[in-house]
Design a protein around this motif. Structure first.
Motif, PDB file in Angstrom:
ATOM      1  N   MET A   1       9.520  -9.834  97.436  1.00  0.00           N
ATOM      2  CA  MET A   1       9.233  -8.718  96.701  1.00  0.00           C
ATOM      3  C   MET A   1       6.903  -8.942  96.578  1.00  0.00           C
ATOM      4  N   GLN A   2       7.069 -10.159  95.749  1.00  0.00           N
ATOM      5  CA  GLN A   2       5.682 -10.821  96.075  1.00  0.00           C
ATOM      6  C   GLN A   2       4.740 -10.114  97.608  1.00  0.00           C
ATOM      7  N   LYS A   3       5.625 -10.659  98.156  1.00  0.00           N
ATOM      8  CA  LYS A   3       4.660 -10.681 100.026  1.00  0.00           C
ATOM      9  C   LYS A   3       4.667  -9.188 100.588  1.00  0.00           C
ATOM     10  N   HIS A   4       5.692  -8.547  99.702  1.00  0.00           N
ATOM     11  CA  HIS A   4       5.768  -6.536  99.975  1.00  0.00           C
ATOM     12  C   HIS A   4       4.224  -6.682  98.738  1.00  0.00           C
ATOM     13  N   ILE A   5       4.401  -6.895  98.310  1.00  0.00           N
ATOM     14  CA  ILE A   5       3.355  -6.356  97.076  1.00  0.00           C
ATOM     15  C   ILE A   5       1.526  -7.000  97.874  1.00  0.00           C
ATOM     16  N   ILE A   6       1.724  -8.041  98.570  1.00  0.00           N
ATOM     17  CA  ILE A   6       0.610  -7.945  98.739  1.00  0.00           C
ATOM     18  C   ILE A   6       0.068  -7.011 100.765  1.00  0.00           C
ATOM     19  N   ASP A   7       1.439  -7.476 101.102  1.00  0.00           N
ATOM     20  CA  ASP A   7       0.966  -6.468 102.160  1.00  0.00           C
ATOM     21  C   ASP A   7       0.693  -4.746 101.937  1.00  0.00           C
ATOM     22  N   ILE A   8       0.822  -4.638 100.836  1.00  0.00           N
ATOM     23  CA  ILE A   8       0.242  -3.094 100.819  1.00  0.00           C
ATOM     24  C   ILE A   8      -0.825  -3.213 100.181  1.00  0.00           C
ATOM     25  N   THR A   9      -1.101  -4.091  99.585  1.00  0.00           N
ATOM     26  CA  THR A   9      -2.238  -3.939  98.754  1.00  0.00           C
ATOM     27  C   THR A   9      -3.688  -4.807  99.719  1.00  0.00           C
ATOM     28  N   ASN A  10      -2.951  -5.058 101.183  1.00  0.00           N
ATOM     29  CA  ASN A  10      -4.107  -5.641 101.813  1.00  0.00           C
ATOM     30  C   ASN A  10      -3.969  -4.272 102.776  1.00  0.00           C
ATOM     31  N   ILE A  11      -3.247  -2.909 103.331  1.00  0.00           N
ATOM     32  CA  ILE A  11      -2.817  -1.901 103.926  1.00  0.00           C
ATOM     33  C   ILE A  11      -4.179  -1.352 102.730  1.00  0.00           C
ATOM     34  N   THR A  12      -4.112  -1.014 101.256  1.00  0.00           N
ATOM     35  CA  THR A  12      -5.235  -0.373 100.825  1.00  0.00           C
ATOM     36  C   THR A  12      -6.441  -0.744 100.298  1.00  0.00           C
ATOM     37  N   THR A  13      -6.874  -2.618 101.126  1.00  0.00           N
ATOM     38  CA  THR A  13      -7.816  -2.729 100.723  1.00  0.00           C
ATOM     39  C   THR A  13      -9.022  -2.084 101.935  1.00  0.00           C
TER      40      THR A  13
ATOM     41  N   PHE B   1       3.735   4.025  95.169  1.00  0.00           N
ATOM     42  CA  PHE B   1       4.477   3.457  95.863  1.00  0.00           C
ATOM     43  C   PHE B   1       4.810   2.490  96.450  1.00  0.00           C
ATOM     44  N   ILE B   2       4.554   1.494  95.889  1.00  0.00           N
ATOM     45  CA  ILE B   2       5.553   0.136  95.787  1.00  0.00           C
ATOM     46  C   ILE B   2       6.415   0.658  94.639  1.00  0.00           C
ATOM     47  N   LEU B   3       6.515   1.160  93.853  1.00  0.00           N
ATOM     48  CA  LEU B   3       7.816   1.016  93.448  1.00  0.00           C
ATOM     49  C   LEU B   3       8.752   1.800  94.128  1.00  0.00           C
ATOM     50  N   ASN B   4       8.547   2.830  95.079  1.00  0.00           N
ATOM     51  CA  ASN B   4       9.495   3.835  96.144  1.00  0.00           C
ATOM     52  C   ASN B   4       9.505   3.188  96.751  1.00  0.00           C
ATOM     53  N   LEU B   5       9.210   2.021  97.218  1.00  0.00           N
ATOM     54  CA  LEU B   5       9.714   1.262  97.962  1.00  0.00           C
ATOM     55  C   LEU B   5      10.063   0.032  98.214  1.00  0.00           C
ATOM     56  N   LEU B   6      10.898   0.395  97.246  1.00  0.00           N
ATOM     57  CA  LEU B   6      12.151  -1.098  96.635  1.00  0.00           C
ATOM     58  C   LEU B   6      12.898  -0.990  96.875  1.00  0.00           C
ATOM     59  N   PRO B   7      13.618  -1.917  97.576  1.00  0.00           N
ATOM     60  CA  PRO B   7      15.185  -1.965  97.506  1.00  0.00           C
ATOM     61  C   PRO B   7      15.390  -0.962  96.569  1.00  0.00           C
ATOM     62  N   PRO B   8      17.025  -0.637  96.607  1.00  0.00           N
ATOM     63  CA  PRO B   8      17.666   0.146  95.555  1.00  0.00           C
ATOM     64  C   PRO B   8      18.342  -0.990  94.760  1.00  0.00           C
ATOM     65  N   GLU B   9      18.588  -2.316  94.952  1.00  0.00           N
ATOM     66  CA  GLU B   9      18.766  -3.276  93.649  1.00  0.00           C
ATOM     67  C   GLU B   9      18.014  -3.042  92.586  1.00  0.00           C
ATOM     68  N   CYS B  10      16.572  -2.645  92.913  1.00  0.00           N
ATOM     69  CA  CYS B  10      15.856  -2.175  91.285  1.00  0.00           C
ATOM     70  C   CYS B  10      15.550  -1.175  91.143  1.00  0.00           C
ATOM     71  N   GLY B  11      16.816  -0.398  91.586  1.00  0.00           N
ATOM     72  CA  GLY B  11      16.631   1.050  90.578  1.00  0.00           C
ATOM     73  C   GLY B  11      16.842   1.044  89.068  1.00  0.00           C
ATOM     74  N   PRO B  12      17.308   0.276  88.716  1.00  0.00           N
ATOM     75  CA  PRO B  12      17.567   0.096  87.220  1.00  0.00           C
ATOM     76  C   PRO B  12      15.669   0.071  86.539  1.00  0.00           C
ATOM     77  N   PHE B  13      15.015  -0.973  87.174  1.00  0.00           N
ATOM     78  CA  PHE B  13      13.873  -1.685  87.069  1.00  0.00           C
ATOM     79  C   PHE B  13      12.657  -0.576  86.987  1.00  0.00           C
ATOM     80  N   GLN B  14      13.218   0.720  88.566  1.00  0.00           N
ATOM     81  CA  GLN B  14      12.003   1.499  88.513  1.00  0.00           C
ATOM     82  C   GLN B  14      12.513   2.900  87.186  1.00  0.00           C
TER      83      GLN B  14
END
Length: 151
Positions: free
Chosen positions: A1-13, A30-43
Protein backbone atom coordinates in the motif's frame (compact mmCIF):
# COMPACT_ATOMS: atom_id res chain seq x y z
CA UNK A 1 0.00 0.00 0.00
CA UNK A 2 2.91 2.32 0.70
CA UNK A 3 4.10 1.95 -2.90
CA UNK A 4 0.56 2.64 -4.08
CA UNK A 5 0.45 5.92 -2.13
CA UNK A 6 3.88 6.96 -3.41
CA UNK A 7 2.81 6.29 -7.02
CA UNK A 8 -0.33 8.39 -6.64
CA UNK A 9 1.53 11.27 -4.95
CA UNK A 10 4.08 11.20 -7.78
CA UNK A 11 1.26 11.51 -10.29
CA UNK A 12 -0.23 14.46 -8.41
CA UNK A 13 3.21 16.11 -8.22
CA UNK A 14 3.47 15.89 -12.01
CA UNK A 15 -0.06 17.28 -12.36
CA UNK A 16 0.78 20.18 -10.07
CA UNK A 17 3.98 20.84 -12.05
CA UNK A 18 1.93 21.09 -15.23
CA UNK A 19 -0.27 23.74 -13.62
CA UNK A 20 -3.24 21.67 -12.42
CA UNK A 21 -4.45 22.26 -8.89
CA UNK A 22 -4.95 19.05 -6.86
CA UNK A 23 -6.44 19.44 -3.38
CA UNK A 24 -5.08 17.25 -0.55
CA UNK A 25 -8.61 16.27 0.48
CA UNK A 26 -9.27 15.06 -3.08
CA UNK A 27 -5.99 13.12 -3.05
CA UNK A 28 -6.86 11.36 0.24
CA UNK A 29 -10.32 10.44 -1.09
CA UNK A 30 -8.80 9.20 -4.35
CA UNK A 31 -6.34 6.95 -2.48
CA UNK A 32 -9.11 5.62 -0.23
CA UNK A 33 -11.32 4.80 -3.23
CA UNK A 34 -8.55 2.80 -4.85
CA UNK A 35 -7.95 0.57 -1.81
CA UNK A 36 -8.71 -3.17 -2.09
CA UNK A 37 -11.98 -4.57 -0.65
CA UNK A 38 -10.15 -5.90 2.43
CA UNK A 39 -9.77 -2.27 3.56
CA UNK A 40 -13.51 -1.65 3.61
CA UNK A 41 -13.67 -1.30 7.43
CA UNK A 42 -10.76 1.14 7.26
CA UNK A 43 -12.64 3.33 4.76
CA UNK A 44 -15.77 3.26 6.92
CA UNK A 45 -13.71 4.24 9.96
CA UNK A 46 -12.19 7.19 8.08
CA UNK A 47 -15.61 8.37 6.91
CA UNK A 48 -17.03 8.30 10.46
CA UNK A 49 -14.30 10.35 12.15
CA UNK A 50 -14.60 14.14 12.27
CA UNK A 51 -10.92 14.92 11.71
CA UNK A 52 -9.73 14.53 8.15
CA UNK A 53 -6.19 13.37 7.42
CA UNK A 54 -3.61 14.65 5.02
CA UNK A 55 -1.58 12.31 2.81
CA UNK A 56 1.20 11.67 5.37
CA UNK A 57 -1.32 10.77 8.12
CA UNK A 58 -3.17 8.53 5.69
CA UNK A 59 0.10 6.85 4.80
CA UNK A 60 0.92 6.04 8.44
CA UNK A 61 -2.62 4.81 9.14
CA UNK A 62 -2.59 2.60 6.03
CA UNK A 63 0.77 1.16 7.12
CA UNK A 64 -0.81 0.21 10.45
CA UNK A 65 -3.84 -1.24 8.68
CA UNK A 66 -1.62 -3.25 6.37
CA UNK A 67 0.31 -4.75 9.29
CA UNK A 68 -2.99 -5.56 11.03
CA UNK A 69 -4.27 -7.35 7.93
CA UNK A 70 -1.03 -9.32 7.63
CA UNK A 71 -1.30 -10.42 11.26
CA UNK A 72 -4.91 -11.36 10.73
CA UNK A 73 -3.86 -13.50 7.78
CA UNK A 74 -6.13 -15.48 5.55
CA UNK A 75 -7.95 -17.29 8.33
CA UNK A 76 -11.62 -17.73 7.70
CA UNK A 77 -14.38 -19.83 9.15
CA UNK A 78 -17.39 -21.04 7.24
CA UNK A 79 -20.42 -21.55 9.46
CA UNK A 80 -23.23 -23.80 8.37
CA UNK A 81 -26.54 -24.44 10.03
CA UNK A 82 -27.94 -27.89 10.58
CA UNK A 83 -29.96 -27.86 7.37
CA UNK A 84 -27.57 -25.80 5.26
CA UNK A 85 -26.41 -28.66 3.06
CA UNK A 86 -29.82 -30.24 2.50
CA UNK A 87 -30.81 -30.54 -1.08
CA UNK A 88 -27.34 -30.10 -2.53
CA UNK A 89 -26.40 -32.58 -5.19
CA UNK A 90 -22.87 -33.90 -4.97
CA UNK A 91 -21.17 -34.86 -8.19
CA UNK A 92 -17.88 -36.68 -7.90
CA UNK A 93 -16.89 -36.90 -11.56
CA UNK A 94 -17.39 -33.20 -12.26
CA UNK A 95 -13.84 -32.45 -13.32
CA UNK A 96 -12.93 -35.67 -15.12
CA UNK A 97 -12.14 -35.37 -18.79
CA UNK A 98 -14.38 -37.22 -21.18
CA UNK A 99 -12.79 -39.41 -23.78
CA UNK A 100 -13.86 -37.93 -27.07
CA UNK A 101 -12.46 -40.65 -29.37
CA UNK A 102 -14.35 -43.40 -27.54
CA UNK A 103 -17.61 -41.49 -27.90
CA UNK A 104 -17.02 -40.93 -31.60
CA UNK A 105 -16.38 -44.65 -32.03
CA UNK A 106 -19.53 -45.42 -30.04
CA UNK A 107 -21.64 -43.14 -32.26
CA UNK A 108 -20.17 -44.70 -35.39
CA UNK A 109 -20.90 -48.15 -33.95
CA UNK A 110 -24.52 -47.14 -33.27
CA UNK A 111 -24.92 -45.91 -36.83
CA UNK A 112 -23.69 -49.23 -38.19
CA UNK A 113 -25.98 -51.20 -35.87
CA UNK A 114 -29.04 -49.06 -36.68
CA UNK A 115 -30.42 -51.48 -39.31
CA UNK A 116 -29.91 -54.66 -37.30
CA UNK A 117 -32.76 -56.92 -36.20
CA UNK A 118 -32.99 -57.23 -32.45
CA UNK A 119 -34.38 -60.75 -32.69
CA UNK A 120 -31.98 -62.55 -35.02
CA UNK A 121 -29.19 -59.91 -34.95
CA UNK A 122 -28.91 -59.87 -38.74
CA UNK A 123 -28.63 -56.74 -40.84
CA UNK A 124 -31.13 -55.56 -43.43
CA UNK A 125 -34.41 -55.67 -41.52
CA UNK A 126 -36.00 -54.80 -38.20
CA UNK A 127 -37.49 -57.02 -35.53
CA UNK A 128 -41.07 -56.37 -36.68
CA UNK A 129 -40.18 -57.66 -40.17
CA UNK A 130 -37.96 -60.57 -39.06
CA UNK A 131 -38.86 -63.82 -40.88
CA UNK A 132 -37.26 -65.96 -38.16
CA UNK A 133 -39.36 -64.20 -35.49
CA UNK A 134 -42.53 -64.68 -37.55
CA UNK A 135 -41.74 -68.38 -37.92
CA UNK A 136 -41.10 -68.66 -34.18
CA UNK A 137 -44.48 -67.03 -33.39
CA UNK A 138 -46.27 -69.33 -35.87
CA UNK A 139 -44.63 -72.34 -34.27
CA UNK A 140 -45.89 -71.20 -30.85
CA UNK A 141 -49.37 -70.56 -32.28
CA UNK A 142 -49.24 -66.83 -31.61
CA UNK A 143 -50.04 -64.24 -34.22
CA UNK A 144 -47.42 -61.50 -34.64
CA UNK A 145 -49.77 -59.32 -36.66
CA UNK A 146 -50.09 -55.91 -34.92
CA UNK A 147 -53.77 -55.66 -35.98
CA UNK A 148 -54.59 -59.08 -34.44
CA UNK A 149 -56.54 -58.93 -31.17
CA UNK A 150 -56.79 -62.05 -29.08
CA UNK A 151 -60.03 -63.01 -27.35
Amino acid sequence: MQKHIIDITNITTRLRASGMKVDDFFLVQFILNLLPPECGPFQINYNTIKDKWDVSELSTMLTQEESRLKKQGGHSINLMGQRAGKGLKVTTNKFKKKKAPAKVQQDAHKELKADVCRFCRKEGHYQKDCPIRKAWFEKKGISCDPNYKSK
